[in-house]
Design a protein around this motif. Structure first.
Motif, PDB file in Angstrom:
ATOM      1  N   VAL A  16      35.420  38.293  63.927  1.00  0.00           N
ATOM      2  CA  VAL A  16      33.995  38.109  64.234  1.00  0.00           C
ATOM      3  C   VAL A  16      33.149  38.412  62.996  1.00  0.00           C
ATOM      4  CG1 VAL A  16      32.067  38.996  65.603  1.00  0.00           C
ATOM      5  CG2 VAL A  16      34.256  38.535  66.686  1.00  0.00           C
ATOM      6  N   GLY A  17      33.486  39.476  62.287  1.00  0.00           N
ATOM      7  CA  GLY A  17      32.762  39.810  61.063  1.00  0.00           C
ATOM      8  C   GLY A  17      32.900  38.738  60.005  1.00  0.00           C
ATOM      9  N   ALA A  18      34.080  38.142  59.904  1.00  0.00           N
ATOM     10  CA  ALA A  18      34.282  37.065  58.935  1.00  0.00           C
ATOM     11  C   ALA A  18      33.434  35.856  59.305  1.00  0.00           C
ATOM     12  CB  ALA A  18      35.755  36.684  58.878  1.00  0.00           C
ATOM     13  N   GLY A  19      33.346  35.553  60.582  1.00  0.00           N
ATOM     14  CA  GLY A  19      32.493  34.445  61.018  1.00  0.00           C
ATOM     15  C   GLY A  19      31.037  34.690  60.695  1.00  0.00           C
ATOM     16  N   LEU A  20      30.578  35.907  60.905  1.00  0.00           N
ATOM     17  CA  LEU A  20      29.187  36.236  60.570  1.00  0.00           C
ATOM     18  C   LEU A  20      28.947  36.186  59.065  1.00  0.00           C
ATOM     19  CD1 LEU A  20      28.544  39.177  63.059  1.00  0.00           C
ATOM     20  CD2 LEU A  20      27.667  36.837  63.191  1.00  0.00           C
ATOM     21  N   ALA A  21      29.939  36.571  58.282  1.00  0.00           N
ATOM     22  CA  ALA A  21      29.798  36.530  56.826  1.00  0.00           C
ATOM     23  C   ALA A  21      29.710  35.091  56.330  1.00  0.00           C
ATOM     24  CB  ALA A  21      30.961  37.251  56.158  1.00  0.00           C
ATOM     25  N   VAL A  22      30.451  34.181  56.952  1.00  0.00           N
ATOM     26  CA  VAL A  22      30.395  32.781  56.550  1.00  0.00           C
ATOM     27  C   VAL A  22      29.049  32.171  56.929  1.00  0.00           C
ATOM     28  CG1 VAL A  22      31.423  30.510  56.987  1.00  0.00           C
ATOM     29  CG2 VAL A  22      32.876  32.467  56.564  1.00  0.00           C
TER      30      VAL A  22
END
Length: 88
Positions: A16-22
């Motif tokens: 989820v954090g990676a998705g928000l970072a993208v």
């Protein structure tokens, strides 16, 4: 808490954090498009200032692009080099 469940929660939160970072890449893209449009307007109004306008545009776009690159780096780090998984 079960260690397998804790590991699954960390992996899911990392995804989820990676998705928000993208998603952080959307802002620089919109900003660069807006800046390019304004630069074209400025050059059409004052063609003699083209060199200065283009130079300023490129510096501004380079600075804005670093935000997207940082977001990509954080997303890749969370997905592939996550140190939190090894702490469990």
């Amino acid at each position: 808490m079960d260690p397998l469940l804790a590991k699954a929660i960390v992996v899911a939160a990392s995804a989820v954090g990676a998705g928000l970072a993208v998603i952080a890449g959307i802002g620089p893209g919109i900003g660069q498009g807006f800046a390019a449009g304004k630069a074209v307007e400025a050059v059409s109004r004052q063609p003699e200032a083209q060199g200065l306008v283009i130079r300023t545009l490129l510096v501004g776009c380079g600075v804005a692009e670093t935000t997207g690159i940082y977001g990509l780096f954080i997303a890749l780090a969370l997905l592939f080099f996550n140190p939190l998984v090894n702490l469990l």
